[in-house]
Design an enzyme around this catalytic site. Structure first.
Site: not given
Ligand code: NAD
Ligand code: UGA
Length: 477
Positions: A135, A176, A280, A283
């Site tokens: 993102t 997640e 929490g 993101c």
């Molecule tokens: P994360 O911290 O779990 O994973 C990122 C990984 O990238 C780490 O393991 C890190 O070691 C690796 N990394 C960093 N720099 C590197 C490099 N130069 N070469 C190789 N590896 C490298 O992060 P995440 O939760 O997977 O999120 C990644 C991106 O996706 C973020 O921008 C986040 O906003 C976005 N996103 C996350 C979620 C989610 O649910 N966690 C959902 C949608 C989008």
């Molecule tokens: C969220 C978005 O739902 C995803 O679409 C997006 O890709 C992602 O962020 C991201 O960019 O990282 P995530 O953070 O994994 O996903 O989980 P959510 O299910 O969205 O919950 C986020 C937080 O809101 C949690 O702490 C959850 O408990 C809280 N929540 C969610 C509430 O308190 N009430 C609700 O009704 C829903």
């Protein structure tokens, strides 16, 4: 450019890179998918024969890993090699909020994105499609492009294997705990870009399992911005319903009934209306902070303040819950044992990033409470890291001495406790046998349910004093 993609490299084996690439490998057996990371410990865990040791807990994931790993799905630290061989490279690295310098506390730190872009610029060969999966702030694709294009030397123009890049935005919307289902059945797939051929090649990958009408193609900047705005809208719903929870407690209305009643209106919809201890996850806060930073950057102050309030309300809710706990426990929790059930930011994940439990636990420790924390997936080390306090270490403020310890079971956590605080909506908390628990607790025994997940009726029948978010026991007696 090749007719179809045969070799993918994903930089970043985290919560997004790991599951996303696993599902792509599963749905596209003809494509070789290499997920690379600088974190060798993480890669080791992705390759562990014992699938319970995968670095992230995500229902349904280990079954797919078992099918694909070492067939067309590989986890590796050999970044250079896999970049060189790839036709398409996904950047899926972390983009946390900056902690230092200009924009600290708001802007996203793009140093990992920049490092990945430089690696791609250095090691890629021929024509490569670079896909932003992380993102990112609006217009980051331009920065990536600049870094990549700076690596194309004059000699490349004459070479038959000249470096050439196309940058696409393909934000991930998985949540997640539900990642596999979200990836297999997405509401939409968003692809932003200018290069029609590159868009079509990425589209083709998704068409292996996603219906055509669900794949939206757009310009780069709209794609990048849509991801931030989608998260801001979701978080806004949580903050909105949380402000209603306190009004329910004041008036005698029940937040569960209010959510149900408003959610049946199709225009409002039933999802994301659960009041709780606040949002929490890695993101929501990061992405809204980034949006606020972008608004301010363009001089749009009122709009920035509007979105900032969504974050402020989130912390207000956490502090409000702490105060309610304190008030009901006669204004002090010094020398009291508080059982904390759940530490992850939501159920079905081991992720603790920005979990509301962190602030509430810190508040309770500062008030002198001795916390006994149980979570079915979170390890003691993660709690220690988040609380910035070692297990059993004493936190001393103005004669109040708080601490925390890890518990392996609900029973262990609740033994001799004065109160139980439910922080995460894990399924097993629905079925707690309150008749058993109450026997071991100090009297009067309290249950504070911040997620409305427990069987409050049974807890009350067993003799527990109960509080559930968004409901006032006294008014409704
Ligand atoms: P994360 O911290 O779990 O994973 C990122 C990984 O990238 C780490 O393991 C890190 O070691 C690796 N990394 C960093 N720099 C590197 C490099 N130069 N070469 C190789 N590896 C490298 O992060 P995440 O939760 O997977 O999120 C990644 C991106 O996706 C973020 O921008 C986040 O906003 C976005 N996103 C996350 C979620 C989610 O649910 N966690 C959902 C949608 C989008
Ligand atoms: C969220 C978005 O739902 C995803 O679409 C997006 O890709 C992602 O962020 C991201 O960019 O990282 P995530 O953070 O994994 O996903 O989980 P959510 O299910 O969205 O919950 C986020 C937080 O809101 C949690 O702490 C959850 O408990 C809280 N929540 C969610 C509430 O308190 N009430 C609700 O009704 C829903």
């Amino acid at each position: 450019m090749s007719k179809s993609i045969l070799n993918i490299c994903c930089i970043g084996a985290g919560y997004v890179g790991g599951p996303t690439m696993t599902v792509i490998a599963d749905k596209c057996p003809n494509i070789k998918v290499n997920v690379v990371d600088i974190n060798s410990e993480r890669i080791k865990k992705w390759n562990d024969k014992d699938l319970s040791k995968l670095p992230i807990y995500e229902p349904g994931l280990k079954e797919i890993i078992e099918r694909c790993r070492n067939k067309n799905l590989f986890f590796s630290t050999e970044i250079q090699k896999h970049i060189s061989n790839a036709d398409m490279i996904f950047i899926s690295v972390n983009t946390p909020t900056k902690t230092k310098g200009i924009g600290a506390g708001q802007a996203s730190d793009l140093k990992w994105v920049e490092a990945s872009s430089r690696e791609i610029a250095k090691y890629s060969k021929g024509k490569t499609i670079v896909v932003e999966k992380s993102t990112l702030p609006v217009r980051t694709a331009r920065t990536i492009k600049e870094i990549l294009e700076a690596s194309v030397s004059k000699d490349d123009y004459d070479s038959s294997n000249a470096k050439e890049f196309s940058v696409l935005s393909n934000p991930e919307f998985l949540s997640e705990g539900n990642a596999v289902n979200d990836l297999e059945n997405p509401d939409r797939v968003l692809i932003g870009g200018e290069d029609k051929e590159a868009i079509s090649l990425l589209r083709e990958i998704y068409l292996n399992w996603v219906k055509e009408e669900k794949i939206i193609t757009t310009d780069l900047w709209s794609s990048e911005l849509s991801k931030l705005v989608a998260n801001a809208f979701l978080a806004q719903r949580v903050s909105s319903i949380n402000t209603v929870s306190s009004l329910c407690e004041a008036t005698g209305a029940d937040i569960k009934n209010v959510s149900l009643a408003i959610g049946t209106d199709k225009r409002i919809g039933p999802l994301f209306l659960n009041a709780g201890p606040g949002f929490g996850g890695s993101c929501f806060k990061k992405d809204i902070s980034n949006l606020v930073y972008i608004y301010n950057h363009y001089g749009l102050k009122e709009e920035a303040e509007y979105w900032q309030k969504v974050i402020d309300i989130n912390y207000w809710q956490q502090n409000r819950i702490t105060e309610i706990i304190l008030k009901n426990l006669f204004g002090t929790i010094t020398d009291k044992k508080i059982s904390i059930l759940g530490f992850s930011f939501k159920a079905n994940t081991n992720d603790t990033r920005e979990s509301p439990a962190i602030r509430i636990c810190k508040n309770l420790i500062e008030e002198g409470g001795n916390l006994s924390i149980y979570d079915p997936q979170v390890k003691a080390e993660a709690i220690e890291f988040n609380l910035n306090l070692a297990e059993h270490e004493l936190f001393d403020t103005e004669a109040k001495v708080g601490s925390w310890q890890f518990s392996n079971t609900i029973i262990e956590s609740t033994k001799n406790a004065d109160a139980v605080v439910v922080m995460t909506e894990w399924e097993e908390f629905k079925y707690i046998n309150w008749n058993e628990i109450i026997k071991m607790m100090r009297k009067p025994p309290w249950l504070f349910d911040t997620r409305s997940i427990t069987n409050i009726k049974k807890a009350k029948e067993a003799g527990m004093k109960t509080w559930r978010l968004g409901f006032n026991e006294k008014i409704n007696q």
